[in-house]
Design an enzyme around this catalytic site. Structure first.
Site, PDB file in Angstrom:
ATOM      1  N   LYS A 114     -29.104 -58.840  51.089  1.00 31.97           N
ATOM      2  CA  LYS A 114     -30.348 -58.411  51.724  1.00 31.97           C
ATOM      3  C   LYS A 114     -31.565 -59.051  51.057  1.00 31.97           C
ATOM      4  O   LYS A 114     -32.600 -59.260  51.711  1.00 31.97           O
ATOM      5  CB  LYS A 114     -30.452 -56.878  51.696  1.00 31.97           C
ATOM      6  CG  LYS A 114     -29.394 -56.190  52.553  1.00 31.97           C
ATOM      7  CD  LYS A 114     -29.433 -56.669  54.000  1.00 31.97           C
ATOM      8  CE  LYS A 114     -28.449 -55.941  54.896  1.00 31.97           C
ATOM      9  NZ  LYS A 114     -28.507 -56.406  56.301  1.00 31.97           N
TER      10      LYS A 114
ATOM     11  N   ASN B  48     -28.913 -57.470  63.311  1.00 33.20           N
ATOM     12  CA  ASN B  48     -28.576 -56.191  62.685  1.00 33.20           C
ATOM     13  C   ASN B  48     -27.166 -56.131  62.116  1.00 33.20           C
ATOM     14  O   ASN B  48     -26.897 -55.335  61.215  1.00 33.20           O
ATOM     15  CB  ASN B  48     -28.754 -55.067  63.710  1.00 33.20           C
ATOM     16  CG  ASN B  48     -28.218 -53.747  63.198  1.00 33.20           C
ATOM     17  OD1 ASN B  48     -28.803 -53.131  62.314  1.00 33.20           O
ATOM     18  ND2 ASN B  48     -27.069 -53.322  63.709  1.00 33.20           N
TER      19      ASN B  48
ATOM     20  N   TYR C 106     -24.071 -56.460  48.393  1.00 29.79           N
ATOM     21  CA  TYR C 106     -24.933 -55.988  49.480  1.00 29.79           C
ATOM     22  C   TYR C 106     -26.416 -56.209  49.176  1.00 29.79           C
ATOM     23  O   TYR C 106     -27.123 -56.849  49.974  1.00 29.79           O
ATOM     24  CB  TYR C 106     -24.647 -54.520  49.780  1.00 29.79           C
ATOM     25  CG  TYR C 106     -25.443 -53.971  50.938  1.00 29.79           C
ATOM     26  CD1 TYR C 106     -25.186 -54.381  52.242  1.00 29.79           C
ATOM     27  CD2 TYR C 106     -26.458 -53.037  50.734  1.00 29.79           C
ATOM     28  CE1 TYR C 106     -25.915 -53.878  53.310  1.00 29.79           C
ATOM     29  CE2 TYR C 106     -27.191 -52.536  51.795  1.00 29.79           C
ATOM     30  CZ  TYR C 106     -26.920 -52.960  53.080  1.00 29.79           C
ATOM     31  OH  TYR C 106     -27.656 -52.472  54.130  1.00 29.79           O
TER      32      TYR C 106
END
Length: 227
Positions: free
Chosen positions: A158, A89, A154
């Site tokens: 991902k 996470n 970002y």
């Protein structure tokens, strides 16, 4: 879901979604190891989790450093004897426009959001294979699918997490290790709270429920995939 007897490791567990994931797993019977850099916050949070009647081990480490992760995994196994579930996470976001972006910031995001997932997954998978199986869960993001108007690092990171997840699922399935990712949208966390209204409101307008998600919404998905 009854996860009694399972041991889970959650990275980035000193705040935000990481805390909610650890909390939800603990409530379903998991013993939990919480990993992050901020030792004081981990120790404080571990006291809360232990109130559920489950054990909790706070481990201060740097998830981008292979040696640090090896030591952390060893500490978890020495304490619990095994690892059944890994939740990758830990992550960071940034919203600089491309003209203001520098390579150091881009590399920092890729290091934490991608390299750390690889390092932690590699160490956990080796252990899980010898145990006869396990579960690896990764935090992705909806922007990995549709991008965002600034901060290209970002969504790029991902998108990489998605590719790693699919590849590891195919590679590790024969070892009875399930690998999945959850891609949250806009969730009510400290990271989102820091965003200006002019950024958040247009996104909310596209959501059928006209609200941002709650951390519990995402945690429930992780618990389901861990079960």
């Amino acid at each position: 879901f009854d996860l009694t007897g399972k041991v889970a490791v959650v990275t980035g567990a000193s705040s935000g979604l990481g805390q909610q994931f650890a909390r939800a797993l603990s409530e379903q019977g998991c013993d939990v190891a919480i990993l992050a850099r901020r030792k004081e916050r981990l120790e404080e949070f571990s006291k809360e989790l232990k109130q559920n009647g489950q054990d909790c081990l706070p481990v201060s480490c740097d998830v981008t450093d292979e040696e640090s992760i090896k030591n952390a995994i060893k500490a978890v196994v020495d304490h619990f004897g095994k690892i059944d579930i890994l939740v990758n996470n830990a992550g960071i976001s940034q919203r600089d426009k491309i003209f203001d972006y520098n390579i150091e910031d881009f590399e920092m995001i890729m290091n934490l959001n991608v390299n750390a997932v690889f390092i932690c997954s590699k160490e956990a998978a080796s252990l899980m294979k010898n145990q006869g199986g396990g579960v690896i869960l990764n935090t992705s993001s909806m922007v990995s699918l549709y991008g965002q108007p600034a901060g290209a690092g970002y969504p790029t990171s991902k998108f990489a997490v998605n590719g790693m997840t699919k590849s590891l699922a195919r590679e590790l399935g024969k070892d009875h290790i399930r690998v999945n990712a959850v891609a949250p949208g806009v969730i009510k966390t400290d990271m989102v709270a820091a965003l200006p209204d002019e950024v958040i409101q247009p996104i909310i307008n596209t959501i059928p429920l006209r609200r941002v998600g709650e951390p519990e919404d995402v945690a429930n998905a992780f618990v389901f995939l861990a079960s």
